[in-house]
Design an enzyme around this catalytic site. Structure first.
Site, PDB file in Angstrom:
ATOM      1  N   CYS A  78       0.823  -1.205   0.000  1.00 57.50           N
ATOM      2  CA  CYS A  78       0.000   0.000   0.000  1.00 57.50           C
ATOM      3  C   CYS A  78       0.865   1.267   0.000  1.00 57.50           C
ATOM      4  O   CYS A  78       1.467   1.566  -1.018  1.00 57.50           O
ATOM      5  CB  CYS A  78      -0.984  -0.062   1.158  1.00 57.50           C
ATOM      6  N   HIS A 171      -3.443  -5.304   1.691  1.00 60.82           N
ATOM      7  CA  HIS A 171      -2.730  -5.525   2.963  1.00 60.82           C
ATOM      8  C   HIS A 171      -2.705  -7.005   3.346  1.00 60.82           C
ATOM      9  O   HIS A 171      -3.533  -7.440   4.145  1.00 60.82           O
ATOM     10  CB  HIS A 171      -3.433  -4.755   4.085  1.00 60.82           C
ATOM     11  N   GLU A 173      -0.869  -8.371   5.391  1.00 63.99           N
ATOM     12  CA  GLU A 173      -0.575  -8.506   6.835  1.00 63.99           C
ATOM     13  C   GLU A 173      -1.847  -8.404   7.681  1.00 63.99           C
ATOM     14  O   GLU A 173      -1.818  -8.693   8.868  1.00 63.99           O
ATOM     15  CB  GLU A 173       0.471  -7.462   7.257  1.00 63.99           C
TER      16      GLU A 173
HETATM   17  N1  GLN Z   1      -3.833   6.254   1.187  1.00 59.90           N
HETATM   18  C1  GLN Z   1      -2.519   5.976   1.692  1.00 59.90           C
HETATM   19  C2  GLN Z   1      -1.462   6.816   1.004  1.00 59.90           C
HETATM   20  O1  GLN Z   1      -1.730   7.414   0.031  1.00 59.90           O
HETATM   21  C3  GLN Z   1      -2.170   4.520   1.577  1.00 59.90           C
HETATM   22  C4  GLN Z   1      -3.131   3.717   2.385  1.00 59.90           C
HETATM   23  C5  GLN Z   1      -2.545   2.531   3.038  1.00 59.90           C
HETATM   24  O2  GLN Z   1      -1.338   2.341   3.105  1.00 59.90           O
HETATM   25  N2  GLN Z   1      -3.428   1.739   3.589  1.00 59.90           N
HETATM   26  O3  GLN Z   1      -0.353   6.855   1.433  1.00 59.90           O
END
Ligand code: GLN
Length: 191
Positions: A78, A171, A173
């Site tokens: 992410c 995710h 994890e």
């Molecule tokens: N929206 C977050 C970002 O732009 C990422 C979201 C996440 O890591 N769950 O950094």
């Protein structure tokens, strides 16, 4: 095996517990000297802007850029994916730029801020992977050396690898399914 988890902000504890369940050592990484003696690194989800700013303040941005750019195994989930790419739409500073992907932050809009999707990921076997997406990015373009590992049914790329760099927009994890972490350990570190 010793896999560091960047622990400046975000969902690092969950990665540590996934790694420990796979019998890997998982030290917290905050400072440049913490990077010594590792076999791999995970950059967790969180807020890419905060993680990036903290990486600069803790002086780990350059060392991690050097490692990841030099073939050291790094997995990013992410926000970690956003930081590894060469271009991130919606990010106010330059990401690490080590993986040949173009990324769009918060790509799924407000209505579907968070969702789950059962994802076919052929390299993990036949059973689909439980994809947990939280204000997730998507990969809008991949370079030649990048292997796409997963797409949402509508088409966006949400997991990819390039050499020893592995990223997911979801995710792993936050699920009990350890296959994504195991893939990182088995194909990028143990081999
Ligand atoms: N929206 C977050 C970002 O732009 C990422 C979201 C996440 O890591 N769950 O950094």
């Amino acid at each position: 095996m010793k896999i560091g988890v960047l622990a400046l902000q975000g969902a690092f504890r969950e990665h540590i517990s996934a790694l420990q369940r796979l019998k890997a050592e998982a030290p917290l990484i905050r400072l440049p000297q913490d990077l010594e003696g590792l076999d791999g690194l995970i950059i967790p989800g969180g807020e890419s802007t905060s993680i990036g700013q903290l990486m600069e303040s803790y002086r780990v941005m350059e060392p991690i850029r050097g490692l990841a750019g030099g073939g050291f195994p790094v997995m990013g989930t992410c926000a970690g994916l956003i930081l590894l790419g060469k271009k991130a739409r919606g990010l106010s500073f330059d990401p690490l730029g080590v993986m040949d992907i173009e990324v769009r932050r918060n790509a799924f809009g407000r209505q579907v801020d968070s969702f789950e999707s059962s994802l076919p990921i052929p390299v993990l076997g036949e059973t689909p992977f439980p994809g947990v997406f939280i204000r997730a990015p998507m990969i809008e373009a991949v370079g030649e050396g990048v292997e796409v590992l997963a797409r949402l049914p509508q088409g966006p790329v949400v997991a990819a690898r390039q050499g020893r760099l592995l990223v997911s927009a979801f995710h792993p994890e936050l699920t009990r399914d350890l296959r994504f972490h195991a893939y990182f350990l088995n194909t990028m570190i143990a081999s």
